[in-house]
Design an enzyme around this catalytic site. Sequence first.
Site, PDB file in Angstrom:
ATOM      1  N   GLU B 232      36.510  38.197  79.788  1.00  0.00           N
ATOM      2  CA  GLU B 232      37.036  35.877  79.779  1.00  0.00           C
ATOM      3  C   GLU B 232      37.537  36.454  80.994  1.00  0.00           C
ATOM      4  O   GLU B 232      37.086  35.912  82.048  1.00  0.00           O
ATOM      5  CB  GLU B 232      38.074  35.504  78.965  1.00  0.00           C
ATOM      6  CG  GLU B 232      37.175  35.208  77.467  1.00  0.00           C
ATOM      7  CD  GLU B 232      35.740  33.882  77.825  1.00  0.00           C
ATOM      8  OE1 GLU B 232      36.014  33.149  78.898  1.00  0.00           O
ATOM      9  OE2 GLU B 232      34.755  34.216  77.827  1.00  0.00           O
ATOM     10  N   SER B 502      30.955  -0.802  24.333  1.00  0.00           N
ATOM     11  CA  SER B 502      32.085  -1.187  23.249  1.00  0.00           C
ATOM     12  C   SER B 502      33.503  -0.995  24.000  1.00  0.00           C
ATOM     13  O   SER B 502      34.447  -1.350  23.305  1.00  0.00           O
ATOM     14  CB  SER B 502      31.338  -0.352  21.613  1.00  0.00           C
ATOM     15  OG  SER B 502      30.233  -0.647  21.217  1.00  0.00           O
TER      16      SER B 502
END
Lengths: 356, 740
Positions: B232, B502
């Site tokens: 870099e 139910s």
Amino acid sequence: MNTTNEKMPSDQSKMPNGEPLASGPSGIDIGTANIVVAQKTGKREITRVQLNAFYTLPYSRMTELALLNEGGMFVKANGKIHALGYQAENFANIVGGIVKRPIAGGILNAKEEDTTFIIQALLNKLIADAPVKNTKICFNIPGSPIDDTVSVFYHEAIIKKYLEQKGYQAEPVNEGLAVVLSELAVSSSNQPYTGIGISLGGGMCNVCFAYLAVPVVTYSIRKGGDYIDAMAAEAVGETPGKVRIIKETQLNLTKTPVGKIETGLHIYYEQLFGILVKSLQTQLGSTDRIPLLRKGVPIVLSGGVAMSPGAKEKFKLALDTVRLPIVISDIILAKQPLHATARGALKNISSVKSGK
Amino acid sequence: MTAWLFGICAVIIHSPDEIRARIIEETLKARGMNVCVCPTLADMDAMLKQRSSWVVILDTCHSLSAFMPFLTRLSQKKREGKALRISLILQSEDFCVQSDEALQDFKFRRLFCLPDPIDPEKIADLARRARPSIIPVIIAFLKNTILETIRLFLKTMIIFFILVIGLAGGYVVTCITSLPSTESIENYTPYQSSEMYSADNVLLTEFFIQRRTYTPLSQIPPHVSQAIIAVEDTRFYKHNGIDIIRIGGALIADLKDRTYAQGASTITQQLAKMLFLKPDKTITRKVKEIALSFKIEKNYTKDRILEMYLNQAYFGARAYGIEAASQTYFGKPITAIDISEAALLAGLLKAPSLYSPYKNPKKALKRRNLVLKQMIAYDLISSGVYKKAVTSPMPEKFHGRKYKAPYFVDHCRTVLKPKLGDRLFSLGLKIYTTLDYKMQEIAERAVNRGLDELDKRCAKGIQAALLAVELSTGRIKAMVGGRDFQISQFNRATQAWRQPGSAFKPIVYLTALNQGFKPQNTIQDSGTRYVLKNKQTWTPRNYTGVYHGTVTLKQALAHSYNAAAVNLASRVGIKNVIRTAQRLGITSEIKPYFSSALGASEITLLELVCAYAAFAHGSRIEPMIINRIMDIDTFTITEPRVSSSRVIGERELAYLKSLLRAVVLQGSGRKAAALNREVYGKTGTTNGFVDAWFIGFDDFLAVGVWVGRDTLTPIGEGEAGSKAALPIWIEFMKGVQQAQ
Ligand SMILES: Nc1ncnc2c1ncn2[C@@H]1O[C@H](COP(=O)(O)OP(=O)(O)O)[C@@H](O)[C@H]1O
Ligand SMILES: [Mg+2]
């Protein structure tokens, strides 16, 4: 005879040892056991300590001469003569009596006759009249006791009034805060004047949690060195006086106690610290004033009771048994435990008020 | 300079508590701000007359409402006809004031609400931020004048210009204005992942945008930094922020071919770039970047710069910072990284996605080896090491993290995300949920075992869900949303609208009890024909096909007779049944048809369980998932309160419970009687065995289990609620009992 004459205080504005009386801006610590005055002369900070005690004798010319000879720490009134400070103790020892104290449990003992008069006399021996009107003076006041209903208002008003009579502009400072001001100018938390100041005196323990010199939580408990002496003495069947001497001269709280007196002292040190840390927990835990702290804050211990070797370690052990709402980074001992309050009071005039 | 900046905007404080006011005052003073304490609101009013721009800090202590008139006045205050520009920092005991609509209407320039305890440092930061800034003025100037001129030049000239302005302007700007201050670099707290815990302190998951752990340079192996410098910024330790030689080199290389290893920016520049929150390609921005680079170099050592860079840089796969990268790509800490791995990480920086070993293994390999070549070129490694490193394999497996109680965690995220926004991922929050992890494990085991059994009987693909809620508080204690979160993230406990069958009936019966029915009252269970809205007729049928004539309410519910339930619904009014459902907290639409009495309207398991919780205590509860959220400084930012309201009367409650107890003692839920304690509940089965339910409670928890298929096809023949769902429910309840 010559030497005697030299010792005689012909000038009332001098201390028995020849030093001039405090007269500029000063900080005063009126405690149960001691009165301490701190004063700045030039760059130097001077502190003076006197026992806050008196011993009353019937007036006789002999006695007066003897007292004059020993430095003039006395005052005459109504056919009586009151030896003051260390002199009072000396005389009491000679006669086999016990000194009396104008302050009981940290607060002016207004029930006893003569006490305000004695305090005035003692202050007169330590501080000269204000050289310039409204010279600043700062005196300590205890926080409200949490274990008693007594108010500190009367105490504060009497002392303020008397100092004003001497031409000073008198301002009170909380005793715990004074300890913080004196000892935590630069603290490990990087925030100046932030931490818990504890003054372990003869008659009471004063506590202040301060944040940037703002007294956030202040209180006192009416137990201290005298309590330890009295309780230990009672338990082992000795006089408090004897116990106190052992405490001040040979006690080491890091070592295993030798003999019953030391054992008693250990136990009551532990008990007092137990009460103290519990009170920290409840007092700090019951307020919404404590700000969010990103770092731990130090506790600084001062006052005569902190001077026993190992007091700090004992306190730490007690502290580990409670959970405080703030993180404690450090426990430190004041550089001069007996002088911290007076120095802090002095600082309250000079530096803090003028913006550090 | 700073004093002047603060001076242009005064800060005033009021608190009913003198000490609290002083705490804030002293903190602000310590930061060099001009600040006044107003002992009364009248003092504050008087102050406000002096200028038009203010930062007002108001501590409401324990009564925000008491300050509302003042706040109204404040928001309407005018000076010389113009509205005052007020930034308000409100210190209040209650976090909820933030969302107080009245406050939002007040149109303060800025409004910050802070909960207790007082956080003086935060207040100071906010006060500082609220002051008008001079920076935008300068930026506007740069934009309007310089930019216009520059636009006329050619592209290469522009690059040249950037440099000139960068160098000359950079220093000027750095010295004169407070352009991005380096202080902000130091204070720059990298995003911190938030952690979610169960109520019993088990770490369930971490939320993060960026996986980031700050690692000091001393803990980063030298070969890692070397690899990065090699690729870099080889002259990193020599240049002073900008590398002119490099820029030239990069330009030439750029023109020739595109294989030049380094980009044009130095590590310092890249760091400067990262500190701007939004990417922006304007020239002023470039100038600022360069200026900031110089400033960084002036204020920090090279090592510190490198350290900040390594901790900020993006390595792809949501990994920010070198430690996170190491964990993501290799599943180990950075301290354990070897040379070839370091080279791979270094290679990623230029274009993390392009060189990703997962996406482009070939390109990643080439890039890694290029880094290694750079390292040998700069004498950072020996040829022996190089030879070994270029042959080492590439990472294959993605080291992502799994999380515990995934359906619950996901549910929490869905709820919290709209409230907290990105703060959820970036603020380092500690989120304490209501989940009881021990119970959760029991739930997961019960569901898995139930599904194993079902797999033996039926075709594959059955799903199940379980939800347990604490009765007294509504705290969700366990949640299973499906078979396997990895395969299906669909949460069947909260997101699946299914017919309750139910299991809905108790709501009909409760409506009847509310109208004065008693469990021993009788109704008809017979083949009645009902005329529907569309003029068609409908005759409800019972599960067994048999009608039972006159039955008590108790019998009818215990045995889940359909005809009786519809009969009852018709007598109490279906509208009233719907109203009961709503009062119980059901928000899904219940259609005003008789079939709704048999559970034909779809609702969620969560709704149903909360309704059943009300059956236990008579109080409607709001389901809770959060006990407390604390920020990174461990102060609580929210602590939801339990909310419940009475919806069922004492007598009706007792009757209803006796009905639900009968289900367990005599009816369809008989298996549950095996638990040797009082439990209550109801089964549910929908037409053709598509859904199977059991919802019930003891005196501590309301628990619901659903079983079915995502495809809405039958589970299997005969797989009713009592057969498919109830065993899971029992298993869970047993497990919970044993654990206690
Ligand atoms: N060296 C010492 N070791 C232990 N205790 C001491 C020492 N010196 C003084 N003390 C005790 O400290 C107390 C007095 O401390 P001080 O801070 O002066 O109190 P006050 O503020 O009440 O006057 C007394 O109980 C005394 O016995
Ligand atoms: Mg004292």
